[in-house]
Design a protein around this motif. Structure first.
Motif, PDB file in Angstrom:
ATOM      1  N   UNK A 186       0.836  -1.203   0.000  1.00 17.88           N
ATOM      2  CA  UNK A 186       0.000   0.000   0.000  1.00 17.88           C
ATOM      3  C   UNK A 186       0.869   1.251   0.000  1.00 17.88           C
ATOM      4  N   UNK A 187       2.177   1.068  -0.037  1.00 21.44           N
ATOM      5  CA  UNK A 187       3.119   2.177   0.017  1.00 21.44           C
ATOM      6  C   UNK A 187       3.277   2.811  -1.366  1.00 21.44           C
ATOM      7  N   UNK A 188       3.622   4.093  -1.388  1.00 19.82           N
ATOM      8  CA  UNK A 188       3.922   4.789  -2.647  1.00 19.82           C
ATOM      9  C   UNK A 188       2.802   4.662  -3.679  1.00 19.82           C
ATOM     10  N   UNK A 189       1.563   4.791  -3.220  1.00 23.85           N
ATOM     11  CA  UNK A 189       0.389   4.745  -4.101  1.00 23.85           C
ATOM     12  C   UNK A 189       0.139   3.368  -4.703  1.00 23.85           C
ATOM     13  N   UNK A 190       0.814   2.341  -4.192  1.00 20.38           N
ATOM     14  CA  UNK A 190       0.571   0.996  -4.708  1.00 20.38           C
ATOM     15  C   UNK A 190      -0.827   0.527  -4.335  1.00 20.38           C
ATOM     16  N   UNK A 191      -1.407  -0.295  -5.158  1.00 16.31           N
ATOM     17  CA  UNK A 191      -2.718  -0.915  -5.021  1.00 16.31           C
ATOM     18  C   UNK A 191      -3.868   0.088  -5.148  1.00 16.31           C
ATOM     19  N   UNK A 192      -3.877   1.154  -4.366  1.00 17.88           N
ATOM     20  CA  UNK A 192      -5.021   2.071  -4.422  1.00 17.88           C
ATOM     21  C   UNK A 192      -5.101   2.829  -5.736  1.00 17.88           C
ATOM     22  N   UNK A 193      -3.975   3.323  -6.244  1.00 18.88           N
ATOM     23  CA  UNK A 193      -4.013   4.050  -7.522  1.00 18.88           C
ATOM     24  C   UNK A 193      -4.319   3.107  -8.692  1.00 18.88           C
ATOM     25  N   UNK A 194      -3.707   1.913  -8.760  1.00 16.00           N
ATOM     26  CA  UNK A 194      -4.120   0.983  -9.816  1.00 16.00           C
ATOM     27  C   UNK A 194      -5.615   0.672  -9.776  1.00 16.00           C
ATOM     28  N   UNK A 195      -6.167   0.497  -8.576  1.00 18.64           N
ATOM     29  CA  UNK A 195      -7.597   0.213  -8.469  1.00 18.64           C
ATOM     30  C   UNK A 195      -8.434   1.391  -8.966  1.00 18.64           C
ATOM     31  N   UNK A 196      -8.073   2.587  -8.549  1.00 20.48           N
ATOM     32  CA  UNK A 196      -8.827   3.765  -8.980  1.00 20.48           C
ATOM     33  C   UNK A 196      -8.766   3.924 -10.492  1.00 20.48           C
ATOM     34  N   UNK A 197      -7.618   3.609 -11.067  1.00 21.06           N
ATOM     35  CA  UNK A 197      -7.482   3.705 -12.519  1.00 21.06           C
ATOM     36  C   UNK A 197      -8.363   2.667 -13.219  1.00 21.06           C
ATOM     37  N   UNK A 198      -8.304   1.424 -12.766  1.00 22.05           N
ATOM     38  CA  UNK A 198      -9.108   0.371 -13.397  1.00 22.05           C
ATOM     39  C   UNK A 198     -10.596   0.670 -13.272  1.00 22.05           C
ATOM     40  N   UNK A 199     -11.020   1.268 -12.167  1.00 18.06           N
ATOM     41  CA  UNK A 199     -12.436   1.614 -12.015  1.00 18.06           C
ATOM     42  C   UNK A 199     -12.863   2.599 -13.083  1.00 18.06           C
ATOM     43  N   UNK A 200     -12.006   3.526 -13.414  1.00 19.93           N
ATOM     44  CA  UNK A 200     -12.337   4.515 -14.441  1.00 19.93           C
ATOM     45  C   UNK A 200     -12.436   3.870 -15.817  1.00 19.93           C
ATOM     46  N   UNK A 201     -11.526   2.945 -16.113  1.00 18.62           N
ATOM     47  CA  UNK A 201     -11.588   2.252 -17.400  1.00 18.62           C
ATOM     48  C   UNK A 201     -12.802   1.323 -17.441  1.00 18.62           C
ATOM     49  N   UNK A 202     -13.097   0.639 -16.331  1.00 17.38           N
ATOM     50  CA  UNK A 202     -14.263  -0.240 -16.270  1.00 17.38           C
ATOM     51  C   UNK A 202     -15.550   0.541 -16.496  1.00 17.38           C
ATOM     52  N   UNK A 203     -15.646   1.722 -15.912  1.00 13.74           N
ATOM     53  CA  UNK A 203     -16.841   2.551 -16.076  1.00 13.74           C
ATOM     54  C   UNK A 203     -16.975   3.049 -17.506  1.00 13.74           C
TER      55      UNK A 203
END
Length: 353
Positions: free
Chosen positions: A84-101
């Motif tokens: 979860x450090x250095x924007x790991x996991x959370x930023x990839x998830x937020x990005x994929x949510x935008x592409x999924x939408x």
């Protein structure tokens, strides 16, 4: 116009220069229509390929560049995977949510939901999150506010729980789990706020997962109160709808502490040494903007500075060049929160009441 090359952009300005790195938090700020583009989808495809078996993503990895071999994907035990450090996991998830939408593609939804399940599994019973999960020995298992790791998780889960775009595709069960995880996370924040002689103050960069007390991280990161991470925690608490009296008290106390420990009359400069090296120094200046230390001693609120020998020093000039100029021991992190965000938040509270 730049051409897409395996999730990268070819440099359109410098002939012969290779692909330009794309990955970073700034990818979350594009126009919504962009996330349905060929470029965005190519990056999402690369991002998914870095997702671990457990559902998390590695830190310090260029996720926009497709892995060329299996060895390009960080694995458990190499110091980067499942973080979860250095924007790991959370930023990839937020990005994929935008592409999924934008695309409606099930693959991106499925990868995002695996990420959610990873975050739910990684949360401690006390509401905190470690820096890595599955857990690693050492400070990596502490409750981690450092670099906003836990705050990033809470911000993401709060948005998921809202059911609004780009997270409207998340099922009701996971949405409810997100809301419950946020509630536990808020409780952890309130319980880890340090008291001095019974008075609420601030938070450390990391806290022991059992005692909840501020804890050591690296050799130069002592148990202390943080002039940096406290800001991210306060910003999250101020973003909550209808904050409880405990949350309001926590914010007021944290802001009061930041105001109390601000460093006046000192300016942080970056100077060139005769040998060509850049060095950070503190210069007296009565007109300098307020400055804050990264670490404050728990009992005294004195700024702390450490070399890799873990010896407490109270004068910035006493630590060696390597840490003095290679680590951010000072910053202006609270300035905007104190000048703008906190007064606006209090005004909203007063108008609401």
């Amino acid at each position: 116009m730049a051409a897409l090359i395996e999730g990268y952009l070819a440099d359109p300005f410098t002939p012969g220069v290779g692909p330009v790195r794309l990955w970073g938090r700034e990818l979350l700020d594009r126009d919504p229509d962009w996330y349905g583009s060929e470029e965005a989808i190519a990056i999402a495809d690369a991002v998914v390929r870095y997702q671990s078996y457990q559902g998390g993503w590695p830190k310090s990895t260029d996720l926009a560049r497709p892995p060329l071999t299996e060895g390009d994907v960080p694995r458990a035990g190499d110091g980067r995977a499942n973080s979860l450090d250095n924007d790991a996991t959370t930023v990839p998830m937020a990005y994929l949510a935008r592409v999924a939408t934008a695309t409606g593609d099930f693959a991106w939804r499925a990868a995002f939901n695996r990420g959610l399940d990873y975050l739910f599994a990684a949360q401690y019973d006390n509401g905190g999150w470690p820096q890595f999960w599955p857990l690693r020995d050492g400070y990596y298992s502490r409750i981690t506010y450092n670099d906003d790791a836990m705050v990033n998780v809470l911000n993401l889960l709060r948005d998921v729980a809202s059911g609004e775009a780009p997270y409207a595709f998340v099922d009701d069960k996971r949405r409810q789990q997100a809301a419950e995880a946020v509630a536990r996370g808020i409780d952890c924040i309130l319980r880890t706020q340090v008291r001095q002689d019974g008075r609420l103050t601030a938070w450390g960069a990391q806290h022991d997962e059992n005692t909840l007390a501020p804890a050591w991280a690296r050799a130069y990161e002592p148990p202390s109160l943080s002039g940096n991470e406290t800001v991210g925690i306060l910003a999250f608490l101020m973003s909550l709808d209808d904050p409880s009296p405990d949350v309001i008290a926590a914010v007021d106390a944290g802001v009061a502490w930041l105001q109390e420990v601000a460093i006046e009359g000192q300016r942080l400069d970056l100077v060139h040494n005769p040998d060509g090296r850049l060095e950070r120094i503190i210069t007296p200046d009565p007109d300098a903007p307020l400055l804050w230390a990264r670490f404050y001693e728990l009992e005294t609120n004195r700024p702390l500075f450490l070399d890799r020998d873990s010896v407490y020093r109270y004068d910035f000039s006493e630590i060696g060049y390597e840490r003095r100029s290679g680590y951010n021991y000072h910053g202006h992190w609270p300035a905007e929160l104190l000048a703008d965000d906190y007064p606006a938040w209090h005004e909203l509270l007063e108008n609401h009441n």
